[in-house]
Design an enzyme around this catalytic site. Structure first.
Site, PDB file in Angstrom:
ATOM      1  CB  SER A 182      -1.225  -0.244   0.881  1.00 55.00           C
ATOM      2  OG  SER A 182      -2.124   1.018   1.213  1.00 55.00           O
ATOM      3  CE  LYS A 221      -5.202  -2.516  -0.462  1.00 58.52           C
ATOM      4  NZ  LYS A 221      -6.219  -0.978  -0.540  1.00 58.52           N
ATOM      5  CG  ASP A 270       7.765   4.843 -12.110  1.00 62.04           C
ATOM      6  OD1 ASP A 270       8.535   3.654 -11.816  1.00 62.04           O
ATOM      7  OD2 ASP A 270       6.081   4.696 -12.231  1.00 62.04           O
TER       8      ASP A 270
END
Length: 452
Positions: free
Chosen positions: A299, A324, A310
């Protein structure tokens, strides 16, 4: 009929750790469309079934309980994170948001309809008793957890400080279930810990994302960066971090990202779609970072790892995370009930959905414990040679004594990753952690290559 109520949007892993993300007021029309003939037929069928069971079932039935179970079956059938929250469960959820509670100190989830321990919380009764991640809870105070809702299990395990609860677990490697008798305590949650791994290299462990995680992280960074030797590299440990507050995951990411997207939330409705962007930082953290993740990283921790990965702000090392990647809302219903259901998925800056896929590390390194024998790398030593000379006679007794002490040290159980994860940081334990040491090697190698 329009009911005004409060709606809580969440990244939800388990209600045993507070994970409220944001709240806003909204109106919602619960009336069914008169023209929805299929819905009407379905409700009529449902009403017929209830009436028949009430009148003819072999044993008396509780109509309210039947309806609750029917709704739960409908909602839980959508995904494992959606459910009806009866008033007791809704109240438990509100307690979760306070940051501390009376209980045993475990993060749990419903995996394939089985009550599973995600991780114990450091210093709690469950942690001290030896509860481990992956343990399956089959009974609580003798009551089977089969068909038990997650909130029910949480409610039973919670209680006043000093009271007793017995949980029965099944663990891989054990032939029989094991009972743990636990005394409940107030469960505090400390989310950030730090230390110097080596001169110029820091280590920060984030166990979950609570209200003060970002401010505590800023303090930890300030302490590490103000040392006698400038900080040349940082290891951020998110292993077994089950998640937490969305805003804290965003703010933590924002400390290291200067501009661009951090995370986006995309649902079927426009109101369930939002993009969170980074802001320019007053304090720059211009040093290489390695983030550690594993299957227990979920999460909010996946948001941080995905955002920094990224943006090329950190190298991700370890094993694939939990996966998740969905967002839940909790809506207030009448008579104290709540409804938790999934409204969106979240995406990393590059548009990746990690739902059921997880964050894949840049460098995969499976966890193992480093011991003295591993350090020798199997190389032959003088003592391995045939007919090698012994030490001086008068030193033999001393060496034998030292050898026995070393043997005693080896007999001491080296902390499992989950145990070291949830206890005060000790340099010896970090040095026996191959993933931490690999991260440190990468950082020190980078510094060497940079100076060549």
């Amino acid at each position: 009929m329009t009911i005004k109520k409060r709606r809580y949007i969440k990244l939800w892993l388990v209600p045993f750790v507070a994970v409220i993300f944001w709240a806003f007021e909204a109106g919602f029309n619960h009336d069914l469309s008169a023209g929805n003939e299929e819905t009407y037929k379905g409700l009529k069928l449902f009403s017929d079934v209830i009436e028949l069971i009430e009148k003819n079932y072999v044993d008396p039935v509780d109509t309210k309980e039947l309806i609750e179970k029917a709704i739960n079956g409908m909602v839980f059938g959508l995904d494992p994170h959606s459910s009806l929250l009866p008033p007791e469960a809704f109240e438990e959820l509100r307690i979760d948001t306070h940051g501390e509670f009376g209980g045993i100190g475990i993060v749990i989830s419903m995996e394939k309809k089985v009550l599973t321990v995600i991780s114990p919380i450091e210093g709690t009764p469950a942690y001290k008793a030896g509860i481990e991640a992956g343990d399956i809870i089959i009974k609580i105070d003798g009551k089977s957890t089969k068909d038990m809702m997650l909130w029910e299990a949480v409610k039973i395990m919670r209680g006043p400080k000093g009271s007793e609860v017995v949980i029965t677990i099944v663990r891989k490697g054990l032939s029989e279930p094991v009972d743990f008798k636990l005394i409940r305590d107030i469960i505090p949650i400390e989310s950030v810990r730090s230390m110097v791994l080596k001169s110029g290299y820091g280590y920060i462990r984030i166990t979950n994302f609570q209200d003060n995680t970002t401010s505590d992280l800023e303090l930890a960074l300030k302490e590490l960066e103000s040392g006698d030797v400038p900080l040349k590299g940082l290891v951020i440990d998110l292993r077994n971090n089950p998640g937490g507050l969305l805003n804290q995951a965003i703010d933590v990411s924002d400390l290291f990202i200067e501009k661009g997207e951090i995370v986006s939330i995309k649902g079927r409705l426009k109101t369930h779609t939002k993009i969170f962007n980074a802001h320019k930082n007053k304090i720059k953290h211009n040093y290489p970072i390695v983030i550690l993740i594993n299957g227990g990283s979920a999460s909010a921790s996946e948001i941080v790892a995905g955002a920094l990965q990224d943006h090329k702000k950190a190298l991700i090392l370890g094993t694939t995370s939990f996966g998740k990647g969905s967002v839940q809302t909790v809506e207030t219903l009448r008579d104290g009930y709540g409804l938790k259901y999934t409204i969106a998925r979240y995406y990393t800056p590059n548009g990746r959905s990690i739902q059921a896929q997880g964050i894949v590390p840049d460098i995969e390194v499976k966890y193992k414990i480093i011991n003295n024998e591993d350090a020798d790398e199997g190389m032959m030593k003088e003592k391995d040679l045939k007919n090698h000379l012994e030490a001086e006679p008068e030193l033999i007794d001393i060496m034998e004594t030292e050898s026995e002490e070393q043997k005693d040290e080896k007999k001491e159980p080296i902390m499992h990753l989950l145990e070291t994860r949830h206890m005060p940081i000790k340099i010896k334990e970090l040095q026996s952690d191959n993933q931490v040491m690999r991260a440190l090697e990468i950082l020190t190698s980078y510094e060497i290559f940079k100076s060549m």
